[in-house]
Design an enzyme around this catalytic site. Structure first.
Site, PDB file in Angstrom:
ATOM      1  N   ASP A   1      -0.747   6.013  -7.074  1.00  0.00           N
ATOM      2  CA  ASP A   1      -1.392   7.216  -6.994  1.00  0.00           C
ATOM      3  C   ASP A   1      -1.117   8.056  -7.677  1.00  0.00           C
ATOM      4  O   ASP A   1      -0.466   9.391  -7.560  1.00  0.00           O
ATOM      5  CB  ASP A   1      -1.394   7.480  -5.163  1.00  0.00           C
TER       6      ASP A   1
ATOM      7  N   GLU B   1       1.109   0.026  -5.817  1.00  0.00           N
ATOM      8  CA  GLU B   1      -0.264   1.101  -5.639  1.00  0.00           C
ATOM      9  C   GLU B   1       1.191   1.841  -5.874  1.00  0.00           C
ATOM     10  O   GLU B   1       1.585   2.427  -5.933  1.00  0.00           O
ATOM     11  CB  GLU B   1      -0.985   1.394  -4.159  1.00  0.00           C
TER      12      GLU B   1
ATOM     13  N   HIS C   1       1.101  10.381  -2.295  1.00  0.00           N
ATOM     14  CA  HIS C   1      -0.318  10.575  -1.609  1.00  0.00           C
ATOM     15  C   HIS C   1      -1.241  12.438  -1.294  1.00  0.00           C
ATOM     16  O   HIS C   1      -0.989  13.334  -1.046  1.00  0.00           O
ATOM     17  CB  HIS C   1       0.183  10.385  -0.358  1.00  0.00           C
TER      18      HIS C   1
ATOM     19  N   HIS D   1       0.875  -1.538  -0.070  1.00  0.00           N
ATOM     20  CA  HIS D   1      -0.396   0.420   0.293  1.00  0.00           C
ATOM     21  C   HIS D   1       1.093   1.333  -0.004  1.00  0.00           C
ATOM     22  O   HIS D   1       1.769   1.349   0.561  1.00  0.00           O
ATOM     23  CB  HIS D   1      -1.094  -0.442   1.023  1.00  0.00           C
ATOM     24  N   ASN D   2       0.592   1.609  -0.493  1.00  0.00           N
ATOM     25  CA  ASN D   2       1.667   3.331  -0.555  1.00  0.00           C
ATOM     26  C   ASN D   2       2.540   3.205  -0.766  1.00  0.00           C
ATOM     27  O   ASN D   2       3.930   3.765  -0.693  1.00  0.00           O
ATOM     28  CB  ASN D   2       1.068   4.299   0.622  1.00  0.00           C
TER      29      ASN D   2
ATOM     30  N   GLU E   1      -4.310   4.092  -8.680  1.00  0.00           N
ATOM     31  CA  GLU E   1      -5.742   5.144  -8.541  1.00  0.00           C
ATOM     32  C   GLU E   1      -4.502   6.196  -9.024  1.00  0.00           C
ATOM     33  O   GLU E   1      -4.206   7.295  -8.715  1.00  0.00           O
ATOM     34  CB  GLU E   1      -5.177   5.413  -6.654  1.00  0.00           C
TER      35      GLU E   1
END
Length: 768
Positions: free
Chosen positions: A364, A362, A377, A332-333, A411
């Site tokens: 973003d 991931e 983020h 994650h992240n 994302e």
């Protein structure tokens, strides 16, 4: 030649003093002759190592504005690099050497220094890299190849050599005046450094026995004798004597031990013969088909004697089932190196995760300057990196440690224009590795397998239409609801996201999505009727818990057909982790954790994926894969094939536990906690008593019992802590593994640090 003479002199001296034990002591002296034998002899014709011994001025680079000249030199032990007034780098801590501009820091100064003068030392665990610039390309090459040679030497060391190295490091620390000998005061200081609180009279007695020359000091061979007396393994000797004649185990005795204590099957006779051949140091004992106590100790301390079944180290599972039938190591992240509010974003996060076997990362994505999408983020103060740099890093490192597919979980917060740029980078940088079409050209009815997708990178993101439309050539640009919003954004900026935003999706980026179409989750009933096998829903940890609590069996059944992703709550602003076990209990495959954050969550994750070749894919139990079975993790006893097991563990002893307090007179009071992580009925933990002032060779002989209702899902975590009456216990070490990978019998557990790196020779000795 002088090295060989010294070896022969040592052997003759020991032969006179110790008779039959000469060979044994000579082996133990290996470290002290390490430089002159293994490393020094190997370096005689190695100009790179010779150059490192001389040393060199190099620039240490921390940023574009921080560049300092430092003198770097390899020490004579061939294990330490000193620089800047006694700062040191241990070769043991270096995982790899990268050549050229292969870090963000070195890329930032690429216009100032050419790549042939630049290199990076990559450390194990979560420690930051060391970026260096040499004065010339030739000097850089010497250090690059020299470091690689040293790393190779360390990796090729056996268990005995590693122990000898550890002994030698302590000898050097205690020998304050560097005269190659230790007086009793130095020995007392050494004992405290080694976590031993020994009675002064007893310590002096051992010192006197070891001081064969009666000089009042211990020289190399005398220190080895002292260490051997100090580390008498009475616990192992007790086991050895039960099956031996006191001096040796015959092959028949060893077979009995393997059968009765280690509970091994197969060809016991052949295995016993192989163990003698592999671990017995005495040629005389080998000729007698026997094993001495030294050989027995070496066997129990080896990978074969460890608690982890070596047969489950390599890939042993069926890799031809649909992707949804596997737990997948997921991050994650991934771009973050620290917390998710102000932390640094870095491509290093992707490199480290992929090098640890992570198979889902991931990304973003947000609109950036000059038409280039960026990764960070969103709506926080984390730093930003370029999307194309992330894709390059993934392309370079995706298949270094595993050939099985990597999933890019995107994302997407970008405009249509920058989505097209994203698609261009994906296609241009990844090329054939990017999966753009279904595998056989026909409409599939289930997800392909990890075996089918070897060497491929899959994009998980929003998609316009489905596989059916893609095959018929129908596609377009539609409006989509951006249903995934980080909950941290609600927490920090509640006014910014009061309504779901509308976002146009570019055809180019949509076409990059094949088997992992991100969709909004409505309900299990809706999914059962309407969902496609290639659709992936994402859940926050709290939503996943709610579904698990209210409809656990439905959740498991849903995950037998399609992929689910679970990610940490946005309220975890410190980038902490939940325990992934509770999500695996529901059959969720993509349980995404903050890989940059050490702790229980990552320990359990590392433990699960330490099996099956560390390839990042672990096959789920059959009752979680079959559509006609309804497994409820809340009620495992309702399974048709319900067979609980009783796990009994005797925690016998500990060996050379690391200090947790830098004060020299501080000695740990160790206790061992055994935790079982599994379905709710299996969650349990028990502790031994604590041993006061002994981190060197504590003895417990405490027995713990657990009843495990779903052994196929259970993980076992061994945690060593320093007991404190007035505050929280300090962490000392841990080791986590699946119950299904545990070997029975007398086994060593080789402890790991908080970062998940090994800390030899620290271990526990247990019976189960």
């Amino acid at each position: 030649m002088s090295c060989l003479c010294l070896l022969w002199w040592a052997y003759q001296k020991l032969k006179i003093k110790h008779g039959m034990f000469a060979f044994e002591f000579l082996r133990t002296m290996l470290y002290f002759l390490f430089v002159m034998t293994l490393f020094y002899a190997g370096s005689q014709g190695d100009d790179n190592l010779q150059a490192m011994l001389v040393g060199a001025m190099m620039r240490k680079i921390k940023s574009r504005n921080w560049k300092k000249q430092r003198y770097f030199k390899l020490e004579d032990d061939f294990m330490t690099i000193w620089y800047q007034s006694k700062k040191a780098v241990s070769v043991n801590d270096v995982e790899a050497v990268r050549e050229g501009h292969q870090s963000e820091v070195l890329l930032s100064i690429a216009d100032e220094f050419p790549p042939d003068r630049c290199f990076t030392l990559v450390f194990r665990g979560r420690r930051g890299n060391l970026d260096l610039v040499a004065e010339s390309a030739e000097e850089a090459q010497s250090w690059i190849w020299g470091m690689r040679k040293l790393i190779e030497n360390v990796e090729n060391m056996g268990e005995r050599e590693k122990l000898d190295q550890w002994i030698g490091e302590w000898f050097k620390k205690a020998d304050k005046n560097n005269d190659g000998r230790m007086n009793f005061k130095e020995v007392q200081d050494l004992l405290k450094m080694m976590n031993v609180d020994m009675n002064e009279h007893h310590a002096h007695h051992l010192f006197t026995m070891a001081d064969k020359s009666q000089s009042g000091t211990l020289e190399n061979d005398e220190f080895v004798l002292f260490y051997k007396m100090l580390t008498q393994r009475e616990d192992v000797l007790k086991v050895f004597q039960e099956y031996s004649d006191g001096q040796k185990l015959s092959q028949s005795n060893l077979e009995d031990f393997l059968r009765e204590e280690q509970l091994e099957g197969g060809d016991i006779q052949l295995h016993a013969k192989q163990l003698i051949e592999c671990y017995e140091p005495s040629d005389k004992a080998k000729r007698m088909n026997a094993m001495t106590f030294d050989g027995f100790l070496m066997y129990l301390g080896s990978a074969e004697g460890s608690i982890f079944n070596p047969q489950r180290r390599g890939i042993f599972q069926d890799m031809t089932q649909p992707l949804c039938h596997y737990f997948i190591s997921s991050s994650h992240n991934t771009y973050l190196m620290e917390d998710q509010l102000r932390g640094q974003s870095s491509v290093e996060g992707y490199i480290r995760a992929l090098n640890r076997g992570c198979r889902c990362v991931e990304v973003d994505c947000w609109d950036g300057a000059n038409g280039e999408p960026i990764v960070y983020h969103g709506h926080t103060f984390t730093s930003k990196i370029l999307f194309k740099d992330v894709v390059s890093a993934v392309g370079n490192y995706a298949f270094k440690v595993s050939q099985y597919p990597v999933i890019l979980s995107i994302e997407n917060h970008c405009s249509v224009e920058q989505q097209r740029v994203m698609a261009h980078h994906l296609n241009h940088i990844l090329g054939d590795r990017l999966l753009k079409t279904i595998l056989d050209g026909k409409t599939p009815i289930r997800l392909p397998s990890p075996e089918d997708l070897k060497g491929k990178i899959l994009v998980k993101a929003k998609k316009d239409g489905g596989l059916e439309q893609s095959l018929s050539g129908v596609s377009g640009c539609r409006l989509h609801s951006n249903d995934y919003l980080h909950s941290v954004s609600y927490f920090i900026y509640p006014l910014c996201f009061s309504q779901k935003s509308k976002q146009r999706l570019s055809k180019e980026l949509s076409d990059c999505v094949v088997y992992c179409k991100s969709v909004h989750f409505t309900s299990f009933k809706h999914s059962r009727i309407h969902s496609k096998f290639y659709e992936v829903a994402s859940f926050t940890e709290s939503k996943a818990r709610k579904h698990l609590r209210e409809a656990g069996a439905e959740f498991v059944h849903h995950n037998s057909r399609q992929l689910s992703r679970v990610y940490p709550s946005g309220f975890r602003t410190d980038s902490s982790n939940f325990n992934p076990q509770e999500m695996w209990n529901a059959g969720c495959q993509i349980v995404a954790l903050n890989f940059q954050t050490a702790g229980e969550g990552m320990d359990v994750n590392d433990g699960l994926f330490s099996q099956n070749g560390c390839c990042g894919y672990v096959l789920k139990p059959s009752f979680m894969r079959e559509a006609d079975i309804r497994f409820d993790p809340e009620m495992p006893q309702k399974r048709d094939d319900y067979h609980p097991v009783v796990l009994t563990i005797q925690v016998i002893s500990g060996q050379q536990l690391p200090k947790v307090n830098i004060k020299e007179d501080s000695i740990v009071d160790p206790l061992v906690r055994v935790e079982v992580h599994g379905v709710p009925m299996d969650q349990a933990k028990q502790e031994t008593r604590y041993i006061e002032n002994n981190g060197f060779n504590p003895m417990w002989y405490d027995t713990l019992h657990f009843t495990i209702h779903t052994p196929e899902l259970a993980m076992v975590r061994f945690v060593v802590e320093d007991y404190d009456k007035t505050s929280k216990n300090d962490f000392v070490g841990q080791y986590t593994l699946p119950l299904s990978c545990m070997q029975q019998g007398y086994r060593h557990i080789h402890l790991l640090s908080k970062d998940g790196t090994s800390i030899p020779p620290s271990s526990l000795f247990c019976g189960s």
